[in-house]
Design a protein around this motif. Structure first.
Motif, short mmCIF file in Angstrom:
data_model
loop_
_atom_site.label_atom_id
_atom_site.label_comp_id
_atom_site.label_asym_id
_atom_site.label_seq_id
_atom_site.Cartn_x
_atom_site.Cartn_y
_atom_site.Cartn_z
N LEU A 293 37.53 14.12 27.48
CA LEU A 293 38.34 13.44 28.32
C LEU A 293 38.33 11.90 28.15
O LEU A 293 39.54 11.30 28.74
N ILE A 294 37.19 11.36 27.90
CA ILE A 294 37.09 9.75 27.97
C ILE A 294 38.05 9.45 26.81
O ILE A 294 39.00 8.36 26.90
N ASN A 295 38.27 10.32 25.62
CA ASN A 295 39.09 9.88 24.71
C ASN A 295 40.61 10.02 25.14
O ASN A 295 41.29 9.24 24.97
N TYR A 296 40.81 11.09 25.76
CA TYR A 296 42.27 11.26 26.27
C TYR A 296 42.69 10.32 27.35
O TYR A 296 43.94 9.92 27.24
N LEU A 297 41.71 9.67 28.40
CA LEU A 297 42.11 8.85 29.07
C LEU A 297 42.15 7.34 28.54
O LEU A 297 42.78 6.40 29.24
N GLY A 298 41.73 7.22 27.31
CA GLY A 298 41.86 5.73 26.76
C GLY A 298 40.76 5.21 26.68
O GLY A 298 40.73 4.00 26.38
N GLY A 299 39.57 5.86 26.47
CA GLY A 299 38.46 5.23 26.48
C GLY A 299 37.70 4.67 27.86
O GLY A 299 38.11 5.17 29.09
N PHE A 300 36.68 3.90 27.58
CA PHE A 300 36.01 3.36 29.04
C PHE A 300 36.73 2.67 30.04
O PHE A 300 36.66 2.58 31.30
N ALA A 301 37.76 1.85 29.52
CA ALA A 301 38.33 0.86 30.34
C ALA A 301 39.17 1.43 31.74
O ALA A 301 38.89 0.87 32.83
N PRO A 302 39.88 2.63 31.57
CA PRO A 302 40.35 3.12 33.12
C PRO A 302 39.55 3.47 33.82
O PRO A 302 39.64 3.19 35.01
N MET A 303 38.36 4.08 33.58
CA MET A 303 37.39 4.35 34.75
C MET A 303 36.67 2.98 35.18
O MET A 303 36.48 2.73 36.36
N ASN A 304 36.48 2.02 34.36
CA ASN A 304 36.04 0.81 34.84
C ASN A 304 37.12 0.11 35.81
O ASN A 304 36.74 -0.72 36.79
N ALA A 305 38.31 0.12 35.48
CA ALA A 305 39.34 -0.40 36.32
C ALA A 305 39.27 0.35 37.72
O ALA A 305 39.59 -0.18 38.40
N LEU A 306 39.22 1.74 37.41
CA LEU A 306 39.02 2.51 39.02
C LEU A 306 38.08 1.96 39.57
O LEU A 306 38.19 1.68 40.88
N ALA A 307 36.88 1.73 39.22
CA ALA A 307 35.67 1.35 39.99
C ALA A 307 35.82 -0.23 40.40
O ALA A 307 35.72 -0.59 41.46
N ASP A 308 36.38 -0.80 39.52
CA ASP A 308 36.88 -2.32 40.07
C ASP A 308 37.70 -2.44 41.10
O ASP A 308 37.72 -3.27 42.10
N SER A 309 38.69 -1.80 40.84
CA SER A 309 39.95 -1.68 42.11
C SER A 309 39.44 -1.39 43.54
O SER A 309 39.91 -1.49 44.33
N MET A 310 38.34 -0.29 43.57
CA MET A 310 37.65 -0.15 44.75
C MET A 310 36.46 -0.98 45.14
O MET A 310 35.60 -0.65 45.85
N ASN A 311 36.32 -2.08 44.29
CA ASN A 311 35.19 -3.09 44.60
C ASN A 311 33.95 -2.43 44.52
O ASN A 311 32.89 -2.87 44.88
N GLN A 312 33.58 -1.32 43.58
CA GLN A 312 32.46 -0.75 43.30
C GLN A 312 31.72 -1.52 42.06
O GLN A 312 31.91 -1.23 40.87
N ARG A 313 31.16 -2.70 42.25
CA ARG A 313 30.89 -3.63 41.22
C ARG A 313 29.56 -3.20 40.58
O ARG A 313 29.07 -3.57 39.39
N GLN A 314 28.89 -2.16 40.97
CA GLN A 314 27.55 -1.81 40.24
C GLN A 314 27.61 -0.57 39.60
O GLN A 314 26.82 -0.07 38.78
N THR A 315 29.16 -0.11 39.20
CA THR A 315 29.32 0.99 38.42
C THR A 315 30.07 0.44 37.12
O THR A 315 30.92 -0.02 37.11
N VAL A 316 29.48 1.29 36.03
CA VAL A 316 30.09 0.86 34.76
C VAL A 316 29.95 2.05 33.71
O VAL A 316 28.77 2.70 33.85
N LEU A 317 30.89 2.54 33.02
CA LEU A 317 30.86 3.30 32.11
C LEU A 317 30.92 2.63 30.85
O LEU A 317 32.03 2.03 30.47
N ALA A 318 29.81 2.54 30.19
CA ALA A 318 29.88 1.80 28.77
C ALA A 318 29.60 2.62 27.26
O ALA A 318 29.57 2.28 26.33
N ARG A 319 29.31 4.04 27.67
CA ARG A 319 29.05 4.98 26.60
C ARG A 319 29.55 6.32 26.66
O ARG A 319 29.49 6.68 28.07
#
Length: 417
Positions: free
Chosen positions: A272-298
């Protein structure tokens, strides 16, 4: 107001002219100026909750995020994502952020109160097209209670959780817990102990992957019936069922999402990570909701990436922020919310929250385990006492799991009728 009514009231509409825009803006500012009370009506005598520095406006199909301290905004919706953009002209006065800026030819005019459960306004002027306007609920972390008096009845739970957490250092663990009332019995109050603790996320990060997938399905960008090829190169060990099935196979997005939550399937997660385009979309989701302590990096079980210091993190407060927005249908439609909670109800790894509660207690949850982390987060679905919970620990996994069970039971004993 029901979730359906809330969805209808914030639906985007076409505005025919500038006079209507002025009327909409005036009406919206009137709504913003009147604090909400428990029955949903204006309460001129009700105390106004304190302003936050970060807030986001929820509207069907998207969010508009404001960081008033950094003077940045982000528009992320079905029709595009601006990324985090500086707005040096942002005006921050009386607990509200407003401004106008143009990004990629599209102009955004906004007035977003920095107080949760208020109403905000966003107008979008695309090039060579009629503009849209969105009136929606403002989300902050934490959200203020709908009824401060009822909310005060939940505050003593903080002391009980703190007592459990205080014993953690003897086992080498750190722990954080965040709890939000969803039933209204405690006025939708949120409490936390070490809510900003930021351990490795382990499999809890899979919730952001699921929300991003379902958000795209809500936008009509993907169909959960779409099939994705799973090859032998995709297969990893650890938890999961897919690794034991016939490979290669064409798996639907629905199956991959279900396996990712129900079995905490690592192979399905990486596909699913590959299908969605890597880590960036999930990190963008967290950032758009101001969840600054959450990151997907691997990816899951990528030990080489972990050795390089590439790690996934989150916090109890960020988890509750996500779970609360899902429950309130602010980031997903009600249908996608129900599907997500249904997946979480079928979780097969039940040695923590469910094991701590009386048999048969309805829960929907997602676990996470690493040698140095143990978590469980989700929803108590007790009728009349629905509650969102996030219990995260760092340190030895076995003692961390026991700590999660004690925290889970502490909350249950307090909120269960």
């Amino acid at each position: 107001m029901s979730k359906t009514d809330k969805q209808r009231s914030s639906s985007p509409r076409r505005a025919p002219g500038t006079r209507l825009v002025a009327l909409v803006a005036a009406a919206t500012l009137a709504l913003v100026a009147a604090p909400a009370v428990a029955d949903g009506g204006p309460g001129p005598l009700a105390p106004r909750p304190p302003a936050a520095t970060m807030a986001w406006l929820a509207f069907p199909g998207g969010v508009f995020s404001v960081d008033a301290a950094a003077r940045t905004v982000r528009y992320r919706a079905c029709d595009g994502d601006t990324g985090r953009v500086a707005d040096p002209g942002m005006r921050v006065t009386a607990g509200s952020a407003s401004g106008r800026l143009t990004i990629g030819g599209t102009t955004y005019r906004y007035d977003v109160p920095l107080v949760g459960r208020s109403r905000g306004l966003l107008m979008v002027f695309p090039p060579h097209a009629r503009f849209d306007w969105h009136v929606g609920e403002v989300v902050t972390d934490p959200m203020p209670p709908t009824d401060p008096a009822a909310g005060r009845a939940l505050l003593p739970l903080t002391g009980r959780l703190a007592s459990v957490v205080a014993g953690a250092p003897t086992t080498g663990n750190q722990a954080g817990a965040s709890v939000r009332d969803l039933s209204g019995r405690y006025g939708m109050q949120q409490v936390a102990v070490n809510g900003t603790l930021r351990p490795k996320a382990a499999s809890v990060i899979k919730l952001w992957i699921l929300v991003e997938l379902l958000r795209r399905a809500d936008c009509g960008q993907v169909s959960l019936d779409e099939r994705v090829l799973v090859t032998r190169a995709d297969v990893v060990g650890g938890t999961g069922q897919l690794q034991f099935e016939q490979i290669p196979q064409l798996a639907t997005l629905h199956k991959l999402a279900e396996y990712m939550i129900e079995y905490s399937d690592n192979t399905a997660t990486n596909v699913l990570i590959n299908y969605l385009g890597g880590f960036a979309p999930m990190n963008a989701l967290a950032d758009s909701m101001n969840q600054r302590q959450t990151v997907l990096a691997r990816k899951m079980l990528d030990t080489e990436a972990a050795a390089r210091g590439e790690e996934n993190y989150t916090s109890p407060d960020d988890v509750i922020s996500l779970l609360g927005a899902v429950w309130d249908a602010q980031i997903l439609t009600p249908a996608s919310r129900d599907l997500m909670i249904g997946f979480m109800r079928e979780q097969t790894l039940n040695s923590k929250i469910p094991a701590a509660l009386p048999p048969g207690t309805p829960v929907a949850h997602k676990t996470g385990e690493l040698p140095d982390a143990s978590h469980d987060v989700g929803y108590y679905l007790i009728p009349g006492a629905e509650t969102a919970v996030a219990f995260l620990t760092s340190g030895p996994e076995p003692s961390g799991a026991d700590l999660v069970r004690r925290l889970a039971r502490t909350v249950y004993d307090y909120v269960a009728p």
